[in-house]
Enzyme design. Structure first.
Site, PDB file in Angstrom:
ATOM      1  N   TYR A  82      53.467  85.417   1.117  1.00  0.00           N
ATOM      2  CA  TYR A  82      53.830  83.932   1.449  1.00  0.00           C
ATOM      3  C   TYR A  82      53.423  83.096  -0.644  1.00  0.00           C
ATOM      4  O   TYR A  82      53.089  83.915  -1.509  1.00  0.00           O
ATOM      5  CB  TYR A  82      52.095  83.524   1.725  1.00  0.00           C
ATOM      6  CG  TYR A  82      51.899  83.898   2.955  1.00  0.00           C
ATOM      7  CD1 TYR A  82      52.329  83.028   4.126  1.00  0.00           C
ATOM      8  CD2 TYR A  82      51.598  84.757   3.501  1.00  0.00           C
ATOM      9  CE1 TYR A  82      51.893  83.452   5.387  1.00  0.00           C
ATOM     10  CE2 TYR A  82      51.457  85.683   5.171  1.00  0.00           C
ATOM     11  CZ  TYR A  82      52.179  84.459   5.748  1.00  0.00           C
ATOM     12  OH  TYR A  82      51.801  84.269   7.050  1.00  0.00           O
ATOM     13  N   TYR A 141      53.709  92.341   5.962  1.00  0.00           N
ATOM     14  CA  TYR A 141      52.757  92.720   4.398  1.00  0.00           C
ATOM     15  C   TYR A 141      51.805  93.371   5.044  1.00  0.00           C
ATOM     16  O   TYR A 141      51.467  93.668   6.411  1.00  0.00           O
ATOM     17  CB  TYR A 141      53.232  91.081   4.363  1.00  0.00           C
ATOM     18  CG  TYR A 141      52.233  90.131   4.989  1.00  0.00           C
ATOM     19  CD1 TYR A 141      50.777  90.189   4.972  1.00  0.00           C
ATOM     20  CD2 TYR A 141      53.219  88.738   5.714  1.00  0.00           C
ATOM     21  CE1 TYR A 141      49.890  88.946   6.065  1.00  0.00           C
ATOM     22  CE2 TYR A 141      51.855  88.125   6.263  1.00  0.00           C
ATOM     23  CZ  TYR A 141      50.735  88.463   6.806  1.00  0.00           C
ATOM     24  OH  TYR A 141      50.169  87.853   7.596  1.00  0.00           O
ATOM     25  N   ARG A 152      50.761  93.682   8.535  1.00  0.00           N
ATOM     26  CA  ARG A 152      51.252  92.616   9.873  1.00  0.00           C
ATOM     27  C   ARG A 152      52.752  93.100  10.583  1.00  0.00           C
ATOM     28  O   ARG A 152      53.386  93.330   9.895  1.00  0.00           O
ATOM     29  CB  ARG A 152      51.084  91.677   9.630  1.00  0.00           C
ATOM     30  CG  ARG A 152      49.379  91.161   9.547  1.00  0.00           C
ATOM     31  CD  ARG A 152      48.258  90.834   9.787  1.00  0.00           C
ATOM     32  NE  ARG A 152      48.920  90.508  11.441  1.00  0.00           N
ATOM     33  CZ  ARG A 152      49.496  89.338  12.019  1.00  0.00           C
ATOM     34  NH1 ARG A 152      49.017  88.290  11.636  1.00  0.00           N
ATOM     35  NH2 ARG A 152      49.718  89.467  12.836  1.00  0.00           N
ATOM     36  N   HIS A 197      55.538  87.561  11.520  1.00  0.00           N
ATOM     37  CA  HIS A 197      55.487  86.533  12.427  1.00  0.00           C
ATOM     38  C   HIS A 197      55.665  85.367  11.729  1.00  0.00           C
ATOM     39  O   HIS A 197      55.674  84.986  10.526  1.00  0.00           O
ATOM     40  CB  HIS A 197      53.617  87.111  12.726  1.00  0.00           C
ATOM     41  CG  HIS A 197      52.578  87.051  11.596  1.00  0.00           C
ATOM     42  ND1 HIS A 197      52.749  87.824  10.674  1.00  0.00           N
ATOM     43  CD2 HIS A 197      52.045  86.065  10.851  1.00  0.00           C
ATOM     44  CE1 HIS A 197      52.162  87.898   9.849  1.00  0.00           C
ATOM     45  NE2 HIS A 197      51.423  86.401  10.539  1.00  0.00           N
ATOM     46  N   HIS A 227      53.493  82.050  12.299  1.00  0.00           N
ATOM     47  CA  HIS A 227      52.800  80.697  12.307  1.00  0.00           C
ATOM     48  C   HIS A 227      52.892  79.154  12.890  1.00  0.00           C
ATOM     49  O   HIS A 227      53.454  78.565  12.284  1.00  0.00           O
ATOM     50  CB  HIS A 227      51.616  80.596  11.598  1.00  0.00           C
ATOM     51  CG  HIS A 227      50.874  81.856  10.649  1.00  0.00           C
ATOM     52  ND1 HIS A 227      50.005  82.427  11.021  1.00  0.00           N
ATOM     53  CD2 HIS A 227      51.156  82.943   9.490  1.00  0.00           C
ATOM     54  CE1 HIS A 227      49.400  83.152  10.421  1.00  0.00           C
ATOM     55  NE2 HIS A 227      50.884  83.594   9.173  1.00  0.00           N
TER      56      HIS A 227
HETATM   57 FE   LIG Z   1      50.984  85.458   8.542  1.00  0.00          FE
END
Ligand SMILES: [Fe+2]
Length: 241
Positions: A106, A145, A155, A158, A160
């Site tokens: 991110y 990640y 994770r 995905h 959000h």
């Molecule tokens: Fe996330």
């Protein structure tokens, strides 16, 4: 008497995701200890200006073009419909998305694991559903990640999603996954949803939405309430995980 738009009535009953899920460690600190207080929707929520209708630009739904360049990664189109229990479309609803880049990172100050940032990918987009409740984003497939929930925790890929209703007090947040992700088995966020409804958070490959020599298509419909409802996060869940 003012009536709520159909998609934003209070749920009658929900097979809910628990707020305290031991495998998802931080829920032990975040989950409420007292019964939830349901706040009534007042006139302000029902008659105030709707966030987003006037300011969303068509380019906001394309995450692949940013900062004067083109994002690295597998280009995809993610689309679907926002509907109520009866399949009725929910038009004019603001959808916001945020996601990691193709390497699973991110653009955020606390995300500093050793994966590269993409100078041409900011990772956020938005659009408003059309009259048929349809939405569409062009983006890149996010990478998996790591996080610190448990040993060697990753994770699944995905995106959000946030949906606004008539006001800031009517917001739903969830995550969309990709089919057949090998990381589902060890992800407590995915697995905190009851087993029978987890699949509703997983998109399907959509060859109709796939464009030759351009992008792969994935379809994900969002059902706001009722027996077919998409699992949504509670307000205490952390949006960044
Ligand atoms: Fe996330």
């Amino acid at each position: 008497m003012v009536h709520l738009p159909p998609g934003y009535r209070r749920p009658d009953s929900v097979e809910a995701t628990p707020t305290d899920f031991p495998d998802y460690r931080t829920t032990a600190l975040r989950s409420p200890r007292r019964p939830l207080a349901v706040l009534p929707n007042r006139l302000t929520e029902l008659t105030g200006p709707v966030f987003g209708e006037d300011r969303v630009q068509p380019g906001d739904a394309d995450l692949t073009l940013a900062n004067g360049g083109e994002a690295q990664g597998q280009r995809i189109v993610v689309h679907g419909r926002v509907v109520d229990t009866d399949g009725e479309p929910i038009p004019n609803t603001l959808l916001e998305v945020w996601q990691a880049n193709a390497a699973g990172r991110y653009r955020h100050t606390v995300d500093n694991w050793p994966a590269p940032l993409d100078p041409y990918f900011n990772g956020a987009g938005r659009c408003v559903t059309d009259a048929d409740g349809h939405y569409s984003f062009t983006t890149i497939r996010p990478g998996a990640y790591p996080w610190r929930n448990h040993d060697n925790a990753w994770r699944p890929a995905h995106i959000h999603f946030s949906l606004f209703g008539r006001s800031f007090t009517q917001r739903l947040v969830t995550q969309m996954y990709f089919p057949d992700d090998p990381l589902f088995f060890q992800d407590p966020i995915y697995n905190s949803a009851p087993a029978g409804v987890r699949h509703r958070m997983v998109s399907v490959y959509d060859h109709e939405a796939t464009t030759d020599h351009w992008a792969l298509g994935f379809r994900w419909d969002i059902v706001l309430r009722g027996r077919e409802a998409t699992p949504f996060e509670t307000e205490d869940d952390d949006d960044d995980e």
